[in-house]
Design a protein around this motif. Structure first.
Motif, mmCIF file in Angstrom:
data_model
loop_
_atom_site.group_PDB
_atom_site.id
_atom_site.type_symbol
_atom_site.label_atom_id
_atom_site.label_comp_id
_atom_site.label_asym_id
_atom_site.label_seq_id
_atom_site.Cartn_x
_atom_site.Cartn_y
_atom_site.Cartn_z
ATOM 1 N N SER A 90 0.424 -1.436 -0.202
ATOM 2 C CA SER A 90 -0.086 -0.453 0.567
ATOM 3 C C SER A 90 0.590 1.065 0.046
ATOM 4 N N ASP A 95 -6.032 -1.111 -4.892
ATOM 5 C CA ASP A 95 -5.099 -1.894 -3.058
ATOM 6 C C ASP A 95 -6.247 -2.809 -2.843
ATOM 7 N N GLU A 96 -6.594 -3.983 -2.706
ATOM 8 C CA GLU A 96 -7.308 -5.062 -2.784
ATOM 9 C C GLU A 96 -8.748 -3.776 -2.554
HETATM 10 MG MG LIG Z 1 -1.949 -2.645 2.050
#
Ligand SMILES: [Mg+2]
Ligand SMILES: Nc1ncnc2c1ncn2[C@@H]1O[C@H](COP(=O)(O)OP(=O)(O)OP(=O)(O)O)[C@@H](O)[C@H]1O
Length: 264
Positions: free
Chosen positions: A48, A180-181
């Motif tokens: 991240s 991001d995810e």
């Molecule tokens: Mg992360």
């Protein structure tokens, strides 16, 4: 292949406490135009932070960054704020795991989707903005886009909210979308739909995508290339098929071995 983003020697360090803490030690990424690259790695490995740095969202004083993030001939780490802001959300967009925290609860969906246009393209008039927002909501697979436009985040399901986030991220037709995810909080069926949507965006618009996930099977469905991170470092990278079939690094082998197998 035309390179759209070239990150070299990215190093990120937090100076919030007495002792500096290194989040990313040595990160390199060359992203081609229209390419989808995956980033995998355990929690805290720096996925991240690398993504946020690329999106220009790590700008606190206490965060030290070195290296280069080259986009269209500009180093995003050293360029002035105005230049950086002109890219954010317009040329480079990012979406996160939990859309509820990124969406503004007191604004309707239309407002959220139009925000980037409002910031970056003031020349576009209100009516045209609305028209584009509704088209975008349809493009991300939201039926009844006109109705959704007037709704509020809490009135939508998790999957619909993630589609709204994608619509908001894509409205300026960015060259790079960082996810991001984006599917972690969703159930398996909806996860697969979001992955299909990202594929469609990539295919139809040529958007380059950086896809961060814990889910190696989603990464192998979506990404041609993958980067494996551990403790702020890239330990392995290459074509997804190759890395997953013949992992060279011990850590990658462990990650692959950890994929739950369904016992029948
Ligand atoms: Mg992360
Ligand atoms: N404010 C902060 N101060 C000090 N260290 C921080 C701070 N924020 C993050 N870190 C560190 O940065 C490292 C990388 O975090 P990052 O969020 O990039 O991990 P991640 O790979 O995205 O993990 P996850 O899979 O859980 O999302 C972590 O080890 C974390 O301790």
């Amino acid at each position: 292949m035309e390179v759209i983003l070239d990150v070299t020697d990215l190093h990120i360090e937090f100076h919030d406490h007495d002792l500096p803490e290194t989040a990313v030690e040595d990160f390199d990424l060359m992203l081609g135009k229209g390419e989808i690259v995956g980033i995998v790695g355990e929690s805290g490995s720096g996925k991240s932070m690398s993504a946020l740095a690329i999106a220009g969202l790590l700008n606190r004083h206490a965060i030290k960054k070195t290296g280069r993030i080259m986009f269209e001939g500009v180093d995003l780490l050293t360029c002035d704020r105005k230049t950086l802001r002109s890219f954010q959300g317009d040329e480079i967009s990012i979406i996160f795991q939990e859309p509820m925290t990124s969406l503004n609860p007191v604004k309707n969906i239309g407002w959220q989707v139009e925000e980037a246009l409002f910031i970056h393209h003031k020349e576009i008039k209100k009516e045209e903005r609305k028209k584009r927002a509704i088209e975008m909501l349809k493009a991300v697979g939201l039926e009844n886009a006109e109705k959704v436009y007037k709704m509020y985040p809490h009135e939508l399901s998790g999957g619909m909210r993630q589609r709204v986030m994608i619509a908001a991220a894509m409205i300026g037709n960015p060259k790079i979308l960082i996810a991001d995810e984006p599917t972690t909080a969703l159930d398996v069926t909806v996860q697969a739909q979001i992955v299909e949507l990202l594929k469609k965006i990539n295919r139809e618009r040529g958007t380059s995508i950086i896809f961060i996930s814990h889910d190696l099977s989603l990464v192998s469905q979506l990404c041609e290339r993958v980067i494996v991170m551990q403790q702020g470092n890239i330990v392995e990278s290459g074509s997804t098929a190759e890395v997953f079939r013949k992992p060279r690094h011990q850590y990658t082998k462990k990650l692959i071995a950890a994929i739950p197998k369904i016992e029948l």
